[in-house]
Scaffold this active site. Structure first.
Site, PDB file in Angstrom:
ATOM      1  N   GLU A 111      15.176  -6.378  30.839  1.00 12.91           N
ATOM      2  CA  GLU A 111      16.019  -6.560  29.661  1.00 12.91           C
ATOM      3  C   GLU A 111      16.580  -5.214  29.205  1.00 12.91           C
ATOM      4  O   GLU A 111      15.906  -4.189  29.273  1.00 12.91           O
ATOM      5  CB  GLU A 111      15.212  -7.200  28.541  1.00 12.91           C
ATOM      6  CG  GLU A 111      14.830  -8.629  28.901  1.00 12.91           C
ATOM      7  CD  GLU A 111      14.187  -9.383  27.765  1.00 12.91           C
ATOM      8  OE1 GLU A 111      14.545 -10.547  27.574  1.00 12.91           O
ATOM      9  OE2 GLU A 111      13.333  -8.822  27.072  1.00 12.91           O
ATOM     10  N   CYS A 125      19.306   0.663  24.832  1.00 13.73           N
ATOM     11  CA  CYS A 125      17.891   0.823  25.120  1.00 13.73           C
ATOM     12  C   CYS A 125      17.679   0.329  26.553  1.00 13.73           C
ATOM     13  O   CYS A 125      17.824  -0.862  26.828  1.00 13.73           O
ATOM     14  CB  CYS A 125      17.116  -0.027  24.114  1.00 13.73           C
ATOM     15  SG  CYS A 125      15.364   0.036  24.327  1.00 13.73           S
ATOM     16  N   CYS A 132       5.047  -3.043  32.696  1.00 17.14           N
ATOM     17  CA  CYS A 132       4.459  -1.721  32.446  1.00 17.14           C
ATOM     18  C   CYS A 132       2.985  -1.808  32.797  1.00 17.14           C
ATOM     19  O   CYS A 132       2.341  -2.817  32.523  1.00 17.14           O
ATOM     20  CB  CYS A 132       4.633  -1.327  30.972  1.00 17.14           C
ATOM     21  SG  CYS A 132       4.050   0.348  30.616  1.00 17.14           S
ATOM     22  N   CYS A 136      -0.568  -1.158  26.285  1.00 20.35           N
ATOM     23  CA  CYS A 136      -0.777  -0.851  24.871  1.00 20.35           C
ATOM     24  C   CYS A 136      -0.962  -2.189  24.159  1.00 20.35           C
ATOM     25  O   CYS A 136      -0.230  -3.150  24.440  1.00 20.35           O
ATOM     26  CB  CYS A 136       0.411  -0.093  24.289  1.00 20.35           C
ATOM     27  SG  CYS A 136       0.684   1.460  25.156  1.00 20.35           S
ATOM     28  N   CYS A 139       2.024  -4.157  22.404  1.00 20.01           N
ATOM     29  CA  CYS A 139       3.315  -4.211  23.096  1.00 20.01           C
ATOM     30  C   CYS A 139       3.409  -5.412  24.041  1.00 20.01           C
ATOM     31  O   CYS A 139       2.524  -5.640  24.864  1.00 20.01           O
ATOM     32  CB  CYS A 139       3.532  -2.915  23.876  1.00 20.01           C
ATOM     33  SG  CYS A 139       5.030  -2.938  24.877  1.00 20.01           S
ATOM     34  N   CYS A 361      11.986  -3.506  19.350  1.00 18.87           N
ATOM     35  CA  CYS A 361      11.008  -2.673  20.059  1.00 18.87           C
ATOM     36  C   CYS A 361       9.775  -3.473  20.426  1.00 18.87           C
ATOM     37  O   CYS A 361       9.191  -4.123  19.570  1.00 18.87           O
ATOM     38  CB  CYS A 361      10.486  -1.569  19.150  1.00 18.87           C
ATOM     39  SG  CYS A 361      11.636  -0.299  18.847  1.00 18.87           S
TER      40      CYS A 361
END
Ligand code: SAH
Ligand code: SF4
Length: 384
Positions: A111, A125, A132, A136, A139, A361
């Site tokens: 994305e 962005c 990933c 975290c 996230c 975010c």
């Protein structure tokens, strides 16, 4: 009535041709020579011509390159491609934020988000990885199982697709809608530094997309050993996802902290090449209710940053399906910001953008995780 398709004689799809958009100037010259599609003594000049067409005019068809001889164009087109990856889905938020789900290859989706009125005019962005590896806890991207690095071409393609959609070709020198790039999409950019650095060389080139390095920000969760190389190779602005001021809490929120604890991280940041009052580090701090949002933590943050040219970006936590945190109350965020402001830090509270399309975010996550790695390998094999 059921219909059975006989796929045994279906033609195999053609092998994917290398995309020239991901090559640096030097790489482009070398590639054209190695492929024997231009004369060695003319390679630099040809590469310069191609460069302008690809990165200034944004063309995707070699035939548009009218100052390149027809035979040369045909020879290059036979070996290489300029095709954009497929945009699987395009969403526009009520606040003007745009999000594209881009399929780079079968099962490989990322994305990319455009946010108007951020930076000088609008920020893109971009993602550096599919998924990933870092997990975290707050996230969404970190929950995605499937991970691979994006190539430089795939990173550049995100900028090209945004430019297509914003109708910003040829590359305007002024009045741009896309003025800034932030590596704050999916993935940890410092785990893919080679491709990120090449992509930045391409995006920043003055005779192309021409977004200056000072308007390109790379955000990292703190891969300390790569910080110096990032600064030396890219001269990009640095953003650090800090989120906590002591090791026990940061270990929990950003598990990479167990490997590179806060003291090491701060030392690495102080040594970041080119740091000055005009080129400050941005510290990102996600506001989690009852977890890291007390006035004492704001004061600890001030202490931690002493002597570092810094800005602090407070990010209200953006919830996602299944997340275990809540966003801090508005009053708590304002009180936190006031302490930072009194200590002399600019600490804007980042207004959540594009929440209605899960574009804010930490909300990014592609559908590709639904596909198992084994299925993806099968698909990739079929495409070869
Ligand atoms: N992997 C890199 C870059 C991508 S994340 C990094 O971690 O820095 C971009 C920013 O969004 C980071 O600061 C990240 O901590 C933050 N973020 C992640 N999930 C979030 C969420 N749910 N709400 C608000 N910010 C989040
Ligand atoms: Fe990865 Fe950054 Fe999300 Fe952490 S915050 S899981 S490093 S994308």
């Amino acid at each position: 009535m059921g219909v059975t398709l006989d796929l045994t004689r279906a033609p195999k799809s053609a092998p994917v041709k290398p995309n020239l958009s991901g090559l640096t100037r030097k790489g482009l010259v070398e590639t054209l020579i190695a492929a024997d599609v231009v004369r060695a003594d003319k390679a630099k000049m040809r590469a310069n011509q191609l460069w302008r067409w690809i990165h200034h005019y944004g063309v995707t068809d070699f035939d548009a390159m009218t100052d390149v001889a027809k035979e040369t164009r045909a020879a290059i087109a036979e070996r290489f491609s300029l095709a954009r990856p497929e945009v699987v889905e395009r969403q526009v938020s009520r606040d003007g934020t745009r999000k594209w789900l881009i399929r780079m290859a079968p099962g490989i989706e990322v994305e990319t988000v455009y946010i108007p009125d951020v930076g000088r005019a609008g920020a893109l962005c971009v993602s550096s990885q599919v998924g990933c590896t870092l997990n975290c806890t707050f996230c969404h991207t970190g929950t995605q199982a499937l991970v691979r690095n994006l190539t430089a071409a795939e990173i550049v393609a995100q900028v090209q697709i945004a430019r297509d959609d914003l109708e910003e070709w040829p590359s305007p020198k002024e009045d741009r809608r896309l003025s800034n790039i932030v590596f704050m999409g999916m993935g940890e950019p410092l785990y893919n530094l080679d491709n990120v650095a090449d992509a930045i060389d391409i995006i920043a080139d003055n005779e192309g997309i021409a977004i200056s390095r000072r308007r390109i920000t790379v955000s990292t969760s703190g891969v300390v050993p790569e910080l110096e190389a990032l600064g030396a190779r890219t001269q990009a602005m640095l953003a650090i996802s800090l989120h906590a001021t002591n090791d026990p809490l940061r270990n929990e929120l950003v598990p990479l902290n167990k490997k590179y604890p806060i003291a090491e991280l701060m030392a690495g940041i102080r040594a970041y090449p080119g740091l000055s009052n005009a080129r400050r580090v941005t510290f990102e701090y996600v506001m989690l209710k009852g977890v890291n949002d007390s006035p004492a933590e704001a004061r600890a943050l001030v202490n931690l940053l002493k002597g570092i040219p810094a800005k602090i970006n407070l990010i209200p936590f953006n919830p996602w399906p299944g997340s275990n945190y809540q966003c801090s109350d508005w009053g708590a965020i304002e009180a936190f910001a006031a302490i930072l402001n009194r200590a002399g830090y600019a600490s804007p509270i980042r207004t959540p953008r594009g929440r209605d399309i899960l574009a804010a975010c930490g909300q990014l996550k592609s559908e590709s995780e639904k596909m198992r790695a084994s299925e993806r390998r099968k698909l990739e094999a079929a495409a070869e």
